[in-house]
Design a protein around this motif. Structure first.
Motif, PDB file in Angstrom:
ATOM      1  N   UNK A 103      54.272 -32.255 -66.369  1.00 46.14           N
ATOM      2  CA  UNK A 103      54.634 -32.272 -67.743  1.00 46.14           C
ATOM      3  C   UNK A 103      55.182 -33.825 -67.982  1.00 46.14           C
ATOM      4  N   UNK A 104      55.301 -34.570 -66.890  1.00 50.61           N
ATOM      5  CA  UNK A 104      55.663 -35.998 -67.344  1.00 50.61           C
ATOM      6  C   UNK A 104      54.615 -36.706 -67.619  1.00 50.61           C
ATOM      7  N   UNK A 105      53.272 -36.431 -67.365  1.00 47.01           N
ATOM      8  CA  UNK A 105      52.065 -36.677 -67.561  1.00 47.01           C
ATOM      9  C   UNK A 105      51.631 -36.355 -69.056  1.00 47.01           C
ATOM     10  N   UNK A 106      52.063 -35.138 -69.305  1.00 47.85           N
ATOM     11  CA  UNK A 106      51.710 -34.776 -70.884  1.00 47.85           C
ATOM     12  C   UNK A 106      52.448 -35.076 -71.683  1.00 47.85           C
ATOM     13  N   UNK A 107      53.803 -35.517 -71.672  1.00 45.23           N
ATOM     14  CA  UNK A 107      54.774 -35.565 -72.714  1.00 45.23           C
ATOM     15  C   UNK A 107      54.362 -36.865 -73.440  1.00 45.23           C
ATOM     16  N   UNK A 111      52.386 -35.986 -79.253  1.00 43.23           N
ATOM     17  CA  UNK A 111      51.727 -36.060 -80.712  1.00 43.23           C
ATOM     18  C   UNK A 111      50.329 -35.741 -80.918  1.00 43.23           C
ATOM     19  N   UNK A 112      49.604 -36.166 -79.774  1.00 45.16           N
ATOM     20  CA  UNK A 112      48.159 -36.072 -79.963  1.00 45.16           C
ATOM     21  C   UNK A 112      47.820 -34.620 -79.716  1.00 45.16           C
ATOM     22  N   UNK A 113      48.403 -33.867 -78.997  1.00 44.60           N
ATOM     23  CA  UNK A 113      48.068 -32.363 -78.738  1.00 44.60           C
ATOM     24  C   UNK A 113      48.650 -31.600 -80.044  1.00 44.60           C
ATOM     25  N   UNK A 114      49.745 -31.891 -80.793  1.00 41.05           N
ATOM     26  CA  UNK A 114      50.262 -31.146 -81.723  1.00 41.05           C
ATOM     27  C   UNK A 114      49.179 -31.526 -83.158  1.00 41.05           C
ATOM     28  N   UNK A 115      48.706 -32.588 -83.065  1.00 35.17           N
ATOM     29  CA  UNK A 115      47.375 -33.175 -84.008  1.00 35.17           C
ATOM     30  C   UNK A 115      46.580 -32.143 -83.913  1.00 35.17           C
ATOM     31  N   UNK A 116      45.984 -32.053 -82.709  1.00 39.39           N
ATOM     32  CA  UNK A 116      44.688 -31.313 -82.214  1.00 39.39           C
ATOM     33  C   UNK A 116      44.982 -29.931 -82.782  1.00 39.39           C
TER      34      UNK A 116
END
Length: 166
Positions: A103-107, A111-116
């Motif tokens: 999770x620390x690596x993903x957080x 913004x990139x995740x939500x944009x995709x």
């Protein structure tokens, strides 16, 4: 009279021969049935569901399921691609990851995740979300897109907490 007794003896021999054939036939069928039932019972009842013990006598280690961690993404509402009236998709998603370190690596990539996700979801039509097959395709596509966004980190699953098409 000699002819009658001779004919009678032949009739009895013919009847006795037919009886022996029937006896052998039914005995063979019965033997095959008993063997089939016995083989089936052995096959189904002799299966041992417990793993064989290890060399030291303790039961073999069973596969231990690792606890997983779920990370909730913010709720997203997007309008779907339609010709006429506006149709909206409201979705709440949780990500399944191996541990809290992931999770620390993903957080930082949120913004990139939500944009995709937003770009992909806005291109969907309401017909794309119909039925379980449509939702399964959506889940697989979102998983593919998130893993591209957070590489080298890895998300194991995308779970829908809420899906509303209105």
């Amino acid at each position: 009279m000699a002819d009658e007794t001779a004919g009678g003896e032949d009739g009895e021999d013919a009847g006795a021969g037919g009886g022996k054939k029937k006896l052998i036939l039914f005995g063979g069928i019965g033997l095959v049935a008993v063997l089939a039932i016995g083989g089936g019972a052995y096959f189904f009842l002799s299966g041992d569901s417990a793993p064989p013990p290890s060399a030291d006598g303790t039961p073999a280690a069973q596969e231990v399921q690792k606890p997983v961690v779920f990370y909730d993404l913010p709720e997203m509402t997007v309008n779907l691609a339609t010709d006429g009236r506006s149709t909206y998709l409201k979705v709440r998603i949780a990500l399944e990851v191996e541990d809290k370190a992931m999770i620390a690596q993903i957080e930082p990539y949120l913004p990139r995740i939500l944009d995709a996700f937003q770009i992909y979801l806005r291109e969907l039509r309401p017909a794309d979300l119909e039925g379980s097959a449509g939702l399964f395709r959506l889940k697989e596509e979102l998983l593919r897109r998130i893993n591209l966004s957070v590489y080298p980190a890895k998300v194991n699953g995308v779970l829908f907490k809420e899906i509303l098409v209105q």
